[in-house]
Design a protein around this motif. Sequence first.
Motif, short mmCIF file in Angstrom:
data_model
loop_
_atom_site.label_atom_id
_atom_site.label_comp_id
_atom_site.label_asym_id
_atom_site.label_seq_id
_atom_site.Cartn_x
_atom_site.Cartn_y
_atom_site.Cartn_z
N GLU A 101 23.84 66.82 -6.38
CA GLU A 101 23.03 65.97 -5.35
C GLU A 101 21.50 66.27 -5.93
O GLU A 101 21.11 66.94 -6.72
N LEU A 102 20.67 65.28 -5.22
CA LEU A 102 19.18 65.55 -5.60
C LEU A 102 18.65 66.56 -4.61
O LEU A 102 18.73 66.32 -3.38
N VAL A 103 17.93 67.42 -5.38
CA VAL A 103 17.09 68.46 -4.37
C VAL A 103 15.76 68.37 -4.60
O VAL A 103 15.24 67.96 -6.07
N CYS A 104 14.90 69.09 -3.93
CA CYS A 104 13.33 68.80 -4.00
C CYS A 104 13.05 70.17 -4.96
O CYS A 104 13.40 71.34 -4.60
N ASP A 105 12.30 69.99 -6.13
CA ASP A 105 11.87 71.08 -6.81
C ASP A 105 10.36 71.31 -6.53
O ASP A 105 9.33 70.45 -6.48
N PRO A 106 9.93 72.49 -5.90
CA PRO A 106 8.79 72.83 -5.38
C PRO A 106 7.70 72.91 -6.35
O PRO A 106 6.50 72.32 -5.78
N VAL A 107 7.99 73.14 -7.49
CA VAL A 107 6.90 73.23 -8.55
C VAL A 107 6.45 71.80 -8.91
O VAL A 107 5.17 71.32 -8.86
N VAL A 108 7.54 70.85 -9.20
CA VAL A 108 7.15 69.72 -9.20
C VAL A 108 6.44 68.88 -8.00
O VAL A 108 5.58 67.98 -8.32
N SER A 109 6.89 69.19 -6.99
CA SER A 109 6.22 68.71 -5.81
C SER A 109 4.92 69.08 -5.49
O SER A 109 4.00 67.90 -5.30
#
Length: 413
Positions: free
Chosen positions: A88-96
């Motif tokens: 599943e697609l999850v949010c990467d906080p560093v990239v965000s």
Amino acid sequence: MNASVITIGDEILIGQIVDTNSVSIARHLNSAGIVVREKVSIGDDREQIVATLARSLAASQVVILTGGLGPTKDDITKKTLAEMFGSELVCDPVVSAHVERMLAARGIEFNSLNRSQAFVPAGCTVLFNAHGTAPGMWFEHEGRIVVSLPGVPFEMEHLMHDEVMPRLKARFALKSIVHRTLITSGLAESMLAARIEPWENALPSYLKLAYLPNPGAVRLRLSAYEVEGESVACEIERQFEALRAMIPEYVVGYETASVQELIHHALTAAGRTLAVAESCTGGTIASRFTAMPGASAYFRCGVVSYSNEAKTDLLGVDPDAIRRFGAVSEQVARQMAEGVRRVAGADFAVATTGIAGPAGGTDEKPVGTVWMAVASPRGTVAVCRQCGTDRGQIIDRAASFAIALLREELSKN
């Protein structure tokens, strides 16, 4: 060890952009000892991505994809890979946080589309993209590696250098791929092959020879794959030294060496000077010399005498010679070279006059006919060459042939 490279984007298939990414990726992989077995370009289509990746994984230990990682709906690579690898697609906080900072610095709203850049498949290793908003992604699947990179060339290049290659070198015990290229000039490919046949037949079986013809030159590349690099490199050097002894007058140098570089060094060392007069080549010869640092030591001037009036007024070509023989003739080429040598006070001069097309050809002088001449302290020589049918090809070839003629005359003076 084999790799496949897949570039994704409808813009590649319709010819809107040139695919430079696969060239750069192949160079990185080869330098590390990874053999690129195929390069494929496909469209932004889920079925194509799935089928091509599956086929490549069956034959290669490493597959690298570029493109289709943008925030808009036509960029589907990330979603397709997540589905293929069951993530599943999850949010990467560093990239965000990185994307938000980058967009704020540019005055761009951090909206839902941009936020989607921070979503990555849960099963991948995120490759941080310091130069853009789309991160790279590293997947490991049944002992094989799949890497997805953004299609923007400079972003891809940084990720290959900073993230992908160090990881591949750490992950696999890689042997070397060794390439060495010798540049020759003055012999056509078939004539060169006949001349060096005994040498070619005696090459060790693990060395592969490739002929790579260019206008005015033939490159000879020796390659060895997945070998112990240092000893093979020494053997390639030994083989090329033997070849140089066979054809010393035709060897230009190695890798990116050019005939104009040889002339550049020869004129500089001898303290001699050069001028050029160009008609059909339109300044191409002059630009090849003046592109090299230090050309001012010997390069006097270049005259683009495109019209008949320029030939007569600037170079002193006899108008009667043009009327009798035509602007594209031995007589005019000789007078152009002699004229620019005289006007510039140069030791050597080279001239070209021809029909670059697409119009202007006749049965006697078809498109691609080029007369070229070199004037030197020994006198003037002129030759006629047929340089092809395409305008760009004709200009490029004529310039190369004329420079090669200049080299021949330099060796006699």
